[in-house]
Scaffold this active site. Structure first.
Site, PDB file in Angstrom:
ATOM      1  N   CYS A  71       0.700  -1.172   0.033  1.00  0.00           N
ATOM      2  CA  CYS A  71      -0.076  -0.412   0.015  1.00  0.00           C
ATOM      3  C   CYS A  71       0.702   1.036  -0.237  1.00  0.00           C
ATOM      4  CB  CYS A  71      -0.838   0.152   1.619  1.00  0.00           C
ATOM      5  SG  CYS A  71      -2.185   0.974   0.828  1.00  0.00           S
TER       6      CYS A  71
ATOM      7  N   HIS B 289      -4.029  -5.205   0.590  1.00  0.00           N
ATOM      8  CA  HIS B 289      -3.102  -5.689   1.638  1.00  0.00           C
ATOM      9  C   HIS B 289      -3.324  -7.199   1.972  1.00  0.00           C
ATOM     10  CE1 HIS B 289      -2.105  -1.568   4.606  1.00  0.00           C
ATOM     11  NE2 HIS B 289      -3.525  -0.657   2.880  1.00  0.00           N
TER      12      HIS B 289
ATOM     13  N   GLU C  16      -1.351  -8.228   4.752  1.00  0.00           N
ATOM     14  CA  GLU C  16      -1.679  -8.328   5.753  1.00  0.00           C
ATOM     15  C   GLU C  16      -3.271  -7.898   6.810  1.00  0.00           C
ATOM     16  OE1 GLU C  16      -0.883  -4.490   5.088  1.00  0.00           O
ATOM     17  OE2 GLU C  16      -1.389  -6.468   4.563  1.00  0.00           O
TER      18      GLU C  16
END
Length: 234
Positions: free
Chosen positions: A94, A172, A174
């Protein structure tokens, strides 16, 4: 292999205790893959002394724009250029994706098309990859040498590969759904259009390809490379 996490932002205070800060999410994503980690909070002006203080660098997300005037951004761009010149591999997620592109001559801007929030589908070399996203800024001009590795109709440069020096992703891997919901609850009101939030809420619970991205990040960091010369060292 030691991976240095360059923390470029922070999870909302309301979410940290239950869901962790950005580095915690990467520790979970890449757990059990033979990495050891050290964290430098670059947003707070904590930088490594040398580009070889780690074998690879992972740059996190941030609520800041890469093009904004923040004290940590110029030295971070300088570090990125030195790591790139020194052939120390970097992964950017990002904001990390954006700041690497900007540091190497690309352009990042607040995208006129608006926001991407929640589950998004991307074309990674002909394979559909579903990941959570949370962004309005985009890389709109790629740096010289950056090749698209993932895209969709909304985000042309959703992933970029810079030979064996950098691999960056706009989405993302994560972010779990619970964290996206937390962002919707804490950061979205009056900022993200309600129809996008409704659409994101409707897609909560869909299977995400986070493991696939973790595999790709692992493979990128561990790929055989020529011996680093240190020519970009501090």
């Amino acid at each position: 292999m030691r991976i240095g996490i360059l923390q470029c932002g922070q999870s909302p205070a309301q979410l940290k205790d239950g869901l962790g800060d950005y580095p915690d999410m990467f520790l979970r994503l890449l757990d059990g893959r033979g990495f050891e980690f050290r964290i430098w909070h670059v947003e707070a002006m904590e930088f490594p002394a040398d580009i070889h203080d780690a074998d690879g660098w992972l740059l996190t997300g941030s609520r800041h724009g890469a093009y904004e005037d923040h004290a940590f951004i110029p030295p971070l761009e300088d570090f990125i250029r030195r790591a790139y010149d020194g052939a120390v591999p970097m992964v950017g997620i990002c904001f990390g994706h954006q700041i690497i592109a900007q540091a190497l001559g690309g352009k990042v801007e607040k995208f006129a098309g608006g926001w991407a929030v929640g589950a998004q589908d991307y074309d990674f070399d002909g394979r559909n990859v579903r990941l959570n996203a949370w962004h309005q800024d985009q890389v709109v001009t790629r740096p010289e040498g950056a090749v698209p590795a993932g895209r969709n109709a909304f985000c042309e440069n959703a992933a970029l590969i810079y030979d064996d020096r950098a691999f960056t992703v706009q989405a993302h891997p994560e972010f779990e759904d619970a964290f996206v919901q937390g962002l919707m609850d804490t950061r979205a009101k009056g900022v993200v259009p309600q129809d996008l939030l409704d659409r994101a809420a409707a897609r909560m619970g869909e299977a995400k390809d986070t493991g696939l991205l973790a595999d790709r990040i692992e493979a990128f960091f561990k790929a055989p490379r020529a011996a680093q010369t240190g020519r970009g060292a501090a």
